[in-house]
Write a protein that holds these residues in place. Structure first.
Motif, mmCIF file in Angstrom:
data_model
loop_
_atom_site.group_PDB
_atom_site.id
_atom_site.type_symbol
_atom_site.label_atom_id
_atom_site.label_comp_id
_atom_site.label_asym_id
_atom_site.label_seq_id
_atom_site.Cartn_x
_atom_site.Cartn_y
_atom_site.Cartn_z
ATOM 1 N N ILE A 462 21.536 55.995 27.268
ATOM 2 C CA ILE A 462 21.002 56.220 25.927
ATOM 3 C C ILE A 462 20.265 54.958 25.516
ATOM 4 O O ILE A 462 20.811 53.858 25.620
ATOM 5 C CB ILE A 462 22.118 56.527 24.898
ATOM 6 C CG1 ILE A 462 22.975 57.711 25.348
ATOM 7 C CG2 ILE A 462 21.514 56.804 23.528
ATOM 8 C CD1 ILE A 462 24.156 57.974 24.447
ATOM 9 N N VAL A 463 19.030 55.116 25.045
ATOM 10 C CA VAL A 463 18.258 53.990 24.513
ATOM 11 C C VAL A 463 18.065 54.236 23.024
ATOM 12 O O VAL A 463 17.528 55.276 22.629
ATOM 13 C CB VAL A 463 16.891 53.855 25.217
ATOM 14 C CG1 VAL A 463 16.107 52.708 24.614
ATOM 15 C CG2 VAL A 463 17.090 53.635 26.717
ATOM 16 N N LYS A 491 25.309 53.685 30.143
ATOM 17 C CA LYS A 491 24.519 52.515 29.783
ATOM 18 C C LYS A 491 23.899 52.762 28.413
ATOM 19 O O LYS A 491 23.125 53.699 28.235
ATOM 20 C CB LYS A 491 23.416 52.262 30.821
ATOM 21 C CG LYS A 491 22.539 51.063 30.485
ATOM 22 C CD LYS A 491 21.446 50.882 31.526
ATOM 23 C CE LYS A 491 20.544 49.698 31.168
ATOM 24 N NZ LYS A 491 19.446 49.533 32.149
ATOM 25 N N ILE A 492 24.262 51.932 27.445
ATOM 26 C CA ILE A 492 23.746 52.041 26.084
ATOM 27 C C ILE A 492 22.911 50.796 25.819
ATOM 28 O O ILE A 492 23.410 49.677 25.939
ATOM 29 C CB ILE A 492 24.871 52.137 25.039
ATOM 30 C CG1 ILE A 492 25.968 53.109 25.516
ATOM 31 C CG2 ILE A 492 24.302 52.553 23.693
ATOM 32 C CD1 ILE A 492 25.536 54.542 25.606
ATOM 33 N N ALA A 493 21.642 50.967 25.469
ATOM 34 C CA ALA A 493 20.740 49.823 25.292
ATOM 35 C C ALA A 493 19.930 50.007 24.017
ATOM 36 O O ALA A 493 19.821 51.103 23.467
ATOM 37 C CB ALA A 493 19.808 49.683 26.494
ATOM 38 N N MET A 494 19.363 48.862 23.546
ATOM 39 C CA MET A 494 18.471 48.863 22.396
ATOM 40 C C MET A 494 17.058 48.544 22.878
ATOM 41 O O MET A 494 16.874 47.740 23.792
ATOM 42 C CB MET A 494 18.906 47.821 21.361
ATOM 43 C CG MET A 494 20.327 47.996 20.840
ATOM 44 S SD MET A 494 20.544 49.407 19.745
ATOM 45 C CE MET A 494 19.694 48.822 18.281
ATOM 46 N N ASP A 496 12.861 47.805 21.551
ATOM 47 C CA ASP A 496 11.978 47.482 20.429
ATOM 48 C C ASP A 496 10.907 48.567 20.324
ATOM 49 O O ASP A 496 9.736 48.359 20.639
ATOM 50 C CB ASP A 496 11.348 46.100 20.649
ATOM 51 C CG ASP A 496 10.555 45.633 19.436
ATOM 52 O OD1 ASP A 496 10.732 46.230 18.368
ATOM 53 O OD2 ASP A 496 9.757 44.681 19.578
ATOM 54 N N ALA A 497 11.339 49.757 19.900
ATOM 55 C CA ALA A 497 10.438 50.903 19.813
ATOM 56 C C ALA A 497 10.983 51.859 18.747
ATOM 57 O O ALA A 497 12.189 51.887 18.483
ATOM 58 C CB ALA A 497 10.346 51.621 21.171
ATOM 59 N N PRO A 498 10.101 52.633 18.120
ATOM 60 C CA PRO A 498 10.572 53.596 17.114
ATOM 61 C C PRO A 498 11.341 54.725 17.777
ATOM 62 O O PRO A 498 11.082 55.086 18.933
ATOM 63 C CB PRO A 498 9.273 54.082 16.464
ATOM 64 C CG PRO A 498 8.228 53.866 17.503
ATOM 65 C CD PRO A 498 8.631 52.636 18.260
ATOM 66 N N GLY A 499 12.283 55.286 17.056
ATOM 67 C CA GLY A 499 13.083 56.377 17.584
ATOM 68 C C GLY A 499 13.070 57.574 16.657
ATOM 69 O O GLY A 499 12.398 57.596 15.613
ATOM 70 N N ALA A 500 13.814 58.598 17.047
ATOM 71 C CA ALA A 500 13.918 59.804 16.231
ATOM 72 C C ALA A 500 14.736 59.510 14.976
ATOM 73 O O ALA A 500 15.497 58.536 14.927
ATOM 74 C CB ALA A 500 14.569 60.912 17.053
ATOM 75 N N PRO A 501 14.605 60.343 13.940
ATOM 76 C CA PRO A 501 15.457 60.152 12.755
ATOM 77 C C PRO A 501 16.928 60.232 13.144
ATOM 78 O O PRO A 501 17.301 60.905 14.113
ATOM 79 C CB PRO A 501 15.049 61.313 11.841
ATOM 80 C CG PRO A 501 13.691 61.726 12.310
ATOM 81 C CD PRO A 501 13.671 61.463 13.777
ATOM 82 N N THR A 502 17.760 59.530 12.407
ATOM 83 C CA THR A 502 19.192 59.626 12.655
ATOM 84 C C THR A 502 19.653 61.045 12.347
ATOM 85 O O THR A 502 18.961 61.812 11.663
ATOM 86 C CB THR A 502 19.968 58.631 11.784
ATOM 87 O OG1 THR A 502 19.836 59.020 10.402
ATOM 88 C CG2 THR A 502 19.445 57.212 11.968
ATOM 89 N N MET A 503 20.839 61.412 12.857
ATOM 90 C CA MET A 503 21.350 62.755 12.624
ATOM 91 C C MET A 503 21.517 63.026 11.130
ATOM 92 O O MET A 503 21.211 64.118 10.637
ATOM 93 C CB MET A 503 22.683 62.928 13.349
ATOM 94 C CG MET A 503 23.186 64.359 13.381
ATOM 95 S SD MET A 503 22.075 65.472 14.281
ATOM 96 C CE MET A 503 22.238 64.851 15.950
#
Length: 547
Positions: A462-463, A491-494, A496-503
């Motif tokens: 998950i990014v 693997k959970i990573a961050m 520097d990019a826009p993502g989908a709205p939170t749930m």
């Protein structure tokens, strides 16, 4: 007449020789051409300078020793170089002989200020920078601030720097270096041009070390330099420090730096001995394997180093089996052995060996009795090597070679063993949230619903978007819960990019859309006109709410 005896002027000490400088400092790159392994960054910088598109702030990130601070100084020279005739402008190839170039290289230029954020972490230190940045450079084209390990600045210091960082005076440039970019606030990252300096490939390091050895008038064999490059793990500074030690360790009689001496110095297991040990494990020769392990231990090899070498050997065999190109640093005998094992061992057997040695490595690393723990790990691997893999066992049962009753002990889990987690992977992030709900992780569920903006979901990876930063503890906790729930490492990573709205935001958008549609109906609109204080209530039935 005086009774004293004239002895003349006191003897003067001989002029001291120039103090020795360690190789890591002596061979620090002074030009971008000498900066190895970072060609993409150099090309980007060169194009920016040629087109006069120079950013006001640069962030250099990467592991230790790949050239972050050296690159910052090179950028400072490139921006302030005036050429030997004093008429030059910014260039990707600073001359190195003009006064700004020499002063920056020697660390004495008044307009190039270096600061270590590890010892200057507070807001007061940043205030000094902000105040000083208002004034023009004294003798250079740009006033440049180089802040090393910038992630160690306090939250107040970062906040104080934001405005100046976003709109600095035209004569000011900021150069930040860090090994932990994930600790730099996103608000700072968004104001910088970021360069990720890569680990330097072992082949490039080997060639660089060969040039250094020649420049030092020393000798070293190719295998020794390859060992040092591998031990450096992509860091030029670490490798030069090891090389410095190896040259000092070398035989004074002209023997030079030799591979066996480097292995002894670093506590590395001899590669021939490792291959012999792995062969004994695969042959299920327990007494021979334990004897070989003890022989290595008696020679001073760390048991953890043996387990690491076994892991490297299994990885090397697996690479050969999948058809990866040969590693030029490997001896011919090692390549032949790996090809032989790759032809005999199945993928399941190699994966099983990897997991067994990896578990053994973890156990040895934290054991009170390292050598004894290593012996038990070797015995466990030997026992497992005699067992058929599940696919082979199933084929043998189907062919009648093994009775089902005889195979049952190998197929059945011990009665006392806890049940294994079901190996099911969620199809999307909503499935992840459902798993958290099922397992009662309500606090983590709330944090994920409100703060997780998904950039990419590809289970088990998950990014999440860095624009909604989550703490490292939260990401670690999520990975641990998912591993426990699915039986698979995640693997959970961050990024520097826009993502989908939170749930939570997505659900609120749905509710708002429903409300907007209802209010647009003529009857509802008339009701609101008649009753201005009216409130629209969601007609959906009440459900358990986790916000």
């Amino acid at each position: 007449m005086s009774d004293s005896l004239d002895l003349g002027a006191p003897p003067q000490p001989a002029a001291s020789a120039q103090p020795y400088r360690v190789l890591a400092r002596k061979y620090r790159p002074q030009t971008f051409e000498a900066l190895i392994g970072q060609d993409a960054m150099v090309q980007t910088l060169g194009n920016a300078i040629k087109r006069d598109r120079i950013a006001h702030a640069f962030l250099l990130t990467g592991v230790r020793g790949v050239g972050k601070t050296s690159t910052a100084r090179l950028i400072a020279k490139a921006l302030n170089c005036i050429a030997p005739d004093g008429q030059g402008g910014p260039t990707i190839a600073p001359c190195g002989v003009c006064e700004p170039c020499r002063a920056i290289a020697e660390g004495r230029h008044i307009d190039v200020i270096e600061m270590d954020a590890a010892s200057h972490t507070g807001i007061d230190d940043v205030r000094e920078i902000i105040e000083a940045s208002r004034y023009a450079a004294v003798s250079a084209r740009y006033k440049i601030y180089i802040i090393d390990e910038v992630h160690m600045l306090s939250k107040a210091a970062f906040n104080g720097l934001l405005k100046t960082l976003e709109e600095p005076p035209a004569h000011v440039k900021f150069l930040f270096a860090t090994t932990e970019v994930n600790k730099v606030p996103v608000t700072v990252l968004s104001r910088c041009q970021r360069f990720d300096l890569r680990r330097i490939p072992a082949q490039l390091l080997t060639e660089h070390f060969a040039r250094v050895v020649a420049a030092e008038g020393a000798e070293a064999d190719a295998e020794a330099l390859a060992l040092i490059a591998r031990a450096a793990e992509g860091s030029a500074r670490d490798g030069l420090s090891i090389l410095d030690q190896a040259i000092a360790h070398a035989d004074l009689e002209g023997g030079g730096v030799r591979a066996d001496a480097v292995r002894e110095m670093l506590g590395l297991s001899d590669r021939n001995a490792v291959r012999d040990l792995l062969a004994l494990v695969l042959a299920a020769d327990a007494p021979g394997a334990l004897t070989a392990l003890r022989r290595q231990y008696d020679l001073g090899v760390d048991p953890l180093g043996v387990m690491r070498a076994l892991l490297e050997a299994v990885h090397g065999v697996t690479q050969v089996k999948v058809g990866a190109p040969d590693d030029p640093s490997q001896p011919v005998e090692e390549r032949a052995a790996y090809r032989d094992w790759a032809g005999k061992l199945s993928f399941p057997a190699l994966h099983r060996l990897w997991q067994l040695f990896l578990k053994g490595h973890e156990e040895v690393a934290r054991a009170a009795l390292p050598i004894e723990t290593a012996e038990m790990a070797i015995l466990r691997a030997i026992h497992a090597s005699t067992l058929p893999d599940p696919g082979e066992l199933a084929r043998r049962i189907a062919g009648g070679e093994v009775p089902v009753a005889a195979a049952a002990p190998a197929l059945a889990a011990p009665a006392a063993a806890p049940p294994e987690p079901e190996n099911r992977l969620p199809r999307d992030f909503a499935g992840v949230l459902a798993l958290l709900d099922e397992r009662g992780k309500l606090d983590l569920l709330v944090r994920m619903r409100r703060g997780a903006s998904v950039v990419r979901f590809d289970a088990p990876e998950i990014v999440l978007s860095g624009t909604r930063p989550l703490s490292t503890d939260t990401l670690t906790e999520l990975a641990a819960v998912l591993r426990e729930a699915t039986g698979t490492p995640w693997k959970i990573a961050m990024a520097d990019a826009p993502g989908a709205p939170t749930m939570y935001e997505a659900e609120q958008d749905v509710v708002q859309a429903r409300h907007d549609a209802a209010r647009a109906h003529p009857v509802v609109a008339a009701a609101f006109d008649a009753f201005p204080g009216a409130e629209l209530i969601d007609p959906k039935p009440a459900q358990r709410s986790i916000t």
